[in-house]
Design a protein around this motif. Structure first.
Motif, PDB file in Angstrom:
ATOM      1  N   TYR A  61       0.484  -0.925  -0.016  1.00 29.08           N
ATOM      2  CA  TYR A  61      -0.012  -0.354   0.577  1.00 29.08           C
ATOM      3  C   TYR A  61       1.009   1.020  -0.186  1.00 29.08           C
ATOM      4  N   SER A  62       0.549   2.147  -0.599  1.00 30.43           N
ATOM      5  CA  SER A  62       1.359   3.646  -0.418  1.00 30.43           C
ATOM      6  C   SER A  62       1.064   4.830   0.462  1.00 30.43           C
ATOM      7  N   GLN A  63      -0.041   3.932   0.836  1.00 28.28           N
ATOM      8  CA  GLN A  63      -0.632   5.201   2.162  1.00 28.28           C
ATOM      9  C   GLN A  63      -0.913   5.239   3.152  1.00 28.28           C
ATOM     10  N   PRO A  64      -0.628   5.258   4.368  1.00 28.78           N
ATOM     11  CA  PRO A  64      -0.705   4.833   5.464  1.00 28.78           C
ATOM     12  C   PRO A  64      -1.908   4.885   5.898  1.00 28.78           C
ATOM     13  N   VAL A  65      -2.527   4.194   6.836  1.00 24.54           N
ATOM     14  CA  VAL A  65      -4.439   3.774   7.117  1.00 24.54           C
ATOM     15  C   VAL A  65      -4.264   4.585   8.374  1.00 24.54           C
ATOM     16  N   THR A  66      -5.623   5.016   9.051  1.00 21.03           N
ATOM     17  CA  THR A  66      -5.750   4.598  10.712  1.00 21.03           C
ATOM     18  C   THR A  66      -5.901   3.360  11.044  1.00 21.03           C
ATOM     19  N   ILE A  67      -6.007   3.550  12.111  1.00 21.28           N
ATOM     20  CA  ILE A  67      -6.280   2.377  13.250  1.00 21.28           C
ATOM     21  C   ILE A  67      -6.935   2.449  13.160  1.00 21.28           C
ATOM     22  N   VAL A  68      -8.522   2.931  13.285  1.00 17.18           N
ATOM     23  CA  VAL A  68      -9.640   1.825  12.322  1.00 17.18           C
ATOM     24  C   VAL A  68      -9.798   1.309  10.842  1.00 17.18           C
ATOM     25  N   GLN A  69      -9.332   1.644  10.473  1.00 16.21           N
ATOM     26  CA  GLN A  69      -8.914   1.677   8.714  1.00 16.21           C
ATOM     27  C   GLN A  69      -8.256   0.080   9.356  1.00 16.21           C
ATOM     28  N   ALA A  70      -6.830   0.042  10.339  1.00 22.04           N
ATOM     29  CA  ALA A  70      -6.848  -1.293   9.511  1.00 22.04           C
ATOM     30  C   ALA A  70      -7.110  -2.131  10.599  1.00 22.04           C
ATOM     31  N   VAL A  71      -7.671  -1.617  11.995  1.00 18.37           N
ATOM     32  CA  VAL A  71      -8.830  -3.203  12.506  1.00 18.37           C
ATOM     33  C   VAL A  71      -9.682  -4.286  11.393  1.00 18.37           C
ATOM     34  N   LYS A  72      -9.883  -3.321  10.477  1.00 17.85           N
ATOM     35  CA  LYS A  72     -11.319  -3.717   9.538  1.00 17.85           C
ATOM     36  C   LYS A  72     -10.385  -4.466   8.620  1.00 17.85           C
ATOM     37  N   MET A  73      -8.883  -4.327   8.369  1.00 14.74           N
ATOM     38  CA  MET A  73      -7.875  -4.931   7.285  1.00 14.74           C
ATOM     39  C   MET A  73      -8.038  -5.828   8.386  1.00 14.74           C
ATOM     40  N   LEU A  74      -6.944  -5.965   9.235  1.00 13.90           N
ATOM     41  CA  LEU A  74      -6.309  -7.092  10.291  1.00 13.90           C
ATOM     42  C   LEU A  74      -7.948  -7.971  10.646  1.00 13.90           C
ATOM     43  N   LYS A  75      -8.679  -7.635  10.735  1.00 16.78           N
ATOM     44  CA  LYS A  75      -9.782  -8.899  11.454  1.00 16.78           C
ATOM     45  C   LYS A  75      -9.239  -9.783  12.550  1.00 16.78           C
ATOM     46  N   PRO A  76      -9.143  -9.203  14.004  1.00 13.64           N
ATOM     47  CA  PRO A  76      -8.581  -9.401  14.745  1.00 13.64           C
ATOM     48  C   PRO A  76      -9.457  -9.880  15.816  1.00 13.64           C
ATOM     49  N   ARG A  77      -9.356 -11.079  16.384  1.00 11.35           N
ATOM     50  CA  ARG A  77     -10.460 -11.880  17.714  1.00 11.35           C
ATOM     51  C   ARG A  77     -10.786 -10.646  18.715  1.00 11.35           C
ATOM     52  N   ARG A  78      -9.992 -10.281  18.890  1.00  7.57           N
ATOM     53  CA  ARG A  78      -9.876  -9.437  20.321  1.00  7.57           C
ATOM     54  C   ARG A  78      -9.197  -8.361  19.839  1.00  7.57           C
ATOM     55  N   ILE A  79      -8.926  -7.216  20.563  1.00  9.30           N
ATOM     56  CA  ILE A  79      -8.302  -5.751  20.618  1.00  9.30           C
ATOM     57  C   ILE A  79      -8.521  -5.404  22.084  1.00  9.30           C
ATOM     58  N   ILE A  80      -7.031  -4.645  22.323  1.00  9.22           N
ATOM     59  CA  ILE A  80      -6.800  -4.285  23.754  1.00  9.22           C
ATOM     60  C   ILE A  80      -6.423  -3.340  24.355  1.00  9.22           C
ATOM     61  N   ILE A  81      -7.447  -2.214  23.502  1.00  7.05           N
ATOM     62  CA  ILE A  81      -7.256  -0.645  23.518  1.00  7.05           C
ATOM     63  C   ILE A  81      -6.695   0.385  24.779  1.00  7.05           C
ATOM     64  N   ASN A  82      -5.759   1.188  24.688  1.00  9.91           N
ATOM     65  CA  ASN A  82      -4.922   1.749  25.696  1.00  9.91           C
ATOM     66  C   ASN A  82      -4.107   3.401  25.506  1.00  9.91           C
ATOM     67  N   PHE A  83      -4.977   4.431  25.581  1.00  7.01           N
ATOM     68  CA  PHE A  83      -4.474   5.508  26.101  1.00  7.01           C
ATOM     69  C   PHE A  83      -5.200   6.102  26.580  1.00  7.01           C
ATOM     70  N   GLY A  84      -4.271   7.414  27.002  1.00  6.15           N
ATOM     71  CA  GLY A  84      -5.385   8.646  27.883  1.00  6.15           C
ATOM     72  C   GLY A  84      -4.027   9.648  28.616  1.00  6.15           C
ATOM     73  N   THR A  85      -2.426   8.446  28.647  1.00  9.25           N
ATOM     74  CA  THR A  85      -1.704   9.225  29.716  1.00  9.25           C
ATOM     75  C   THR A  85      -1.447  10.787  28.504  1.00  9.25           C
ATOM     76  N   ASN A  86      -1.538  10.995  26.830  1.00  9.52           N
ATOM     77  CA  ASN A  86      -1.306  12.074  26.658  1.00  9.52           C
ATOM     78  C   ASN A  86      -2.055  12.409  26.292  1.00  9.52           C
ATOM     79  N   ASN A  87      -3.747  12.566  26.706  1.00 13.75           N
ATOM     80  CA  ASN A  87      -4.463  13.160  27.501  1.00 13.75           C
ATOM     81  C   ASN A  87      -4.346  14.086  28.755  1.00 13.75           C
ATOM     82  N   THR A  88      -3.616  13.708  29.443  1.00 19.17           N
ATOM     83  CA  THR A  88      -4.216  13.880  30.608  1.00 19.17           C
ATOM     84  C   THR A  88      -4.066  15.493  30.947  1.00 19.17           C
ATOM     85  N   THR A  89      -2.929  15.982  29.719  1.00 19.69           N
ATOM     86  CA  THR A  89      -2.727  17.573  30.111  1.00 19.69           C
ATOM     87  C   THR A  89      -3.545  18.161  29.210  1.00 19.69           C
ATOM     88  N   GLY A  90      -4.854  19.186  29.695  1.00 17.74           N
ATOM     89  CA  GLY A  90      -5.497  19.840  28.669  1.00 17.74           C
ATOM     90  C   GLY A  90      -6.889  19.365  28.467  1.00 17.74           C
TER      91      GLY A  90
END
Length: 380
Positions: A150-179
Motif C-alpha cells: 500500500y502506498s498510503q498509511p491508514v488509521t487505526i480504525v481502517q487497520a482493525v477492519k483490515m487485520l480482522k482481529p479476534r479481540r483488541i486491547i485498547i490503551n490510551f490516556g496518558t497523552n490526554n491528561t494535560t488539557g
C-alpha cells in the motif's frame, strides 16, 4: 593635640554611621528572604529522578523531594479504589484455565507504551498498532499504520477492519491528561470505540486502564489524580456499553503511594522498562477474556510494515489534523456516541474488503518487520 582629638571624633562618627547603614541593609534583606518549607520545592525547579534512586515504597522517608506540581497531601489513592469498586462487574478477573494462543489472537492498540511491545521485540509488529505521543482522538484521525503493498498509511480504525482481529486491547490516556477534562476524555473515547465497532463489529473490545506514572517523573503536568479520574471514566464506559475493563492499576500501582512501582518504570517515570513489559504481558495473560469467535473469515489480511523513511512525502496531501472541540461540540459528540454505541450489538453488517494490492508507492527493499516472530511467552 586639639587637631588629633578632632580627627578622632570625625573617624568615630564615620564608623558609627557606617555600622548603622550596614545593619539597616542586613535587616531589610532578611525581611525579603523567601524561606521554603522543607516539604516543598519551588514550582520553577524541575528535577529528573532515576527510578534507581527511589525506595521500595516509592516515597522517600524525607519529604524534601516532593514533586512541585503534585504535593503528596493533595493526592488520595484510596478515593480511586473506592470509586473503582463500583464497577467490579466489568473488571476482568484472574483466569485459571488459560488459552495458549490468547496473545497471538489479540491486537494491541495504544500510545508509546503499546508501541514498545513491538519495537522492543515482545510481540510481532502484526499484533501492535501503537504510536508515540498519541492520544485517544488520533484513533479516527491519524494515519500512521503501513501495510505491505500500500502506498498510503491508514488509521487505526481502517487497520482493525483490515487485520480482522479476534479481540483488541485498547490503551490510551496518558497523552490526554494535560488539557483534557474527564468529560471530554469520555466523549473522545466513546467516539473511538464507536468507530472501531462500526468498522469491524466481530471482535471483542477490551478497554485497558491508563498506566500509573512514577512518583518522580520528568513531566509533572501528567498527574496521577487525572489518571485515576480517567480510569474511573473508562470503567464507567465499560459498564454502560458492555465492554470489559483490564485493570492494570491492580498490578502496577504501589500499594503505599498509589503511583507506579519504581522497579517497573523507566528513568523518565512514565514509560515501562523491561520488567514493566514482562509484568504487563503476564497480567494480560492472567486475565483473559475469551468468547466465541464471531469473525466471518480471517483470510486476506495484509502484512504490517514499518513506516518508510520518507513517510511525510509518501503521505502526500493527506491531512492529519485533530480538531480541538469546543465544550458544546464535545457534548454533542458524547450524546451521539451514547446513541450509536447502544446499538452496537445489532450492527453486524457485512463489511467489504477494500485491501486491494497496490505497491506503486512502496519502496521495493522495505522489509517485513518481525512478522514471523514468535509471540512472547510469559511463562518462559
Amino acid at each position: 593635640m586639639q587637631t588629633t582629638r578632632k580627627c578622632f571624633y570625625i573617624l568615630s562618627a564615620v564608623s558609627i554611621a557606617f555600622n548603622f547603614l550596614f545593619l539597616t541593609i542586613a535587616v531589610r534583606n532578611k525581611s525579603n528572604l523567601i524561606v521554603y518549607p522543607q516539604n516543598e520545592i519551588a514550582d520553577s525547579t524541575v528535577v529528573s529522578f532515576s527510578s534507581s534512586l527511589q525506595t521500595s515504597s516509592d516515597i522517600q522517608s524525607s519529604s524534601d523531594n516532593v514533586p512541585p506540581s503534585e504535593n503528596i497531601k493533595g493526592y488520595d489513592k484510596n478515593i480511586f479504589m473506592k470509586d473503582l469498586a463500583m464497577y467490579s462487574d466489568v473488571i476482568l478477573p484472574y483466569t485459571a484455565d488459560k488459552q495458549n494462543n490468547y496473545l497471538s489472537e489479540t491486537l494491541f492498540i495504544g500510545d508509546s507504551n503499546t508501541a514498545g511491545l513491538a519495537s522492543f521485540g515482545y510481540l510481532p509488529l502484526q499484533n501492535v498498532l501503537g504510536k508515540k505521543s498519541m492520544g485517544i482522538q488520533g484513533v479516527t484521525g491519524k494515519s500512521f499504520v503501513w501495510f505491505k503493498g500500500y502506498s498510503q498509511p491508514v488509521t487505526i480504525v481502517q487497520a482493525v477492519k483490515m487485520l480482522k482481529p479476534r479481540r483488541i486491547i485498547i490503551n490510551f490516556g496518558t497523552n490526554n491528561t494535560t488539557g483534557t477534562t474527564a468529560k471530554e476524555f469520555k466523549s473522545m473515547y466513546l467516539k473511538a470505540l464507536n468507530s472501531i465497532e462500526r468498522a469491524y463489529p466481530y471482535c471483542d473490545i477490551i478497554v485497558a486502564a491508563v498506566l500509573p506514572v512514577g512518583y518522580y517523573r520528568e513531566n509533572y503536568s501528567i498527574k496521577q489524580q487525572t489518571i485515576d479520574d480517567f480510569n474511573i471514566v473508562l470503567a464507567e464506559i465499560c459498564s454502560e456499553q458492555g465492554y470489559r475493563f483490564l485493570d492494570y492499576t491492580e498490578a502496577f500501582k504501589n500499594k503505599e503511594s498509589g503511583y507506579m512501582l519504581s522497579d517497573c518504570v523507566a528513568a523518565d517515570g512514565i514509560h515501562l522498562n523491561n520488567k514493566g513489559y514482562h509484568l504487563l504481558l503476564e497480567y494480560i495473560n492472567d486475565h483473559q477474556y475469551v468468547t466465541k469467535d464471531r469473525r466471518p473469515d480471517t483470510g486476506n489480511t495484509p502484512i504490517q510494515i514499518k513506516a518508510p523513511a520518507n513517510e511525510a512525502a509518501a503521505a502526500g496531501a493527506e491531512a492529519e489534523v485533530i480538531h480541538e472541540k469546543s465544550a458544546a461540540e464535545t457534548q454533542d459528540d458524547y450524546n451521539s456516541s451514547q446513541t450509536d454505541l447502544s446499538e452496537h450489538s445489532s450492527s453486524e453488517t457485512e463489511q467489504s474488503d477494500t485491501t486491494s494490492d497496490n505497491s506503486s508507492g512502496l519502496s521495493p527493499d522495505l522489509d517485513i518487520i518481525n512478522s514471523e516472530k514468535k509471540i512472547y511467552d510469559p511463562f518462559l
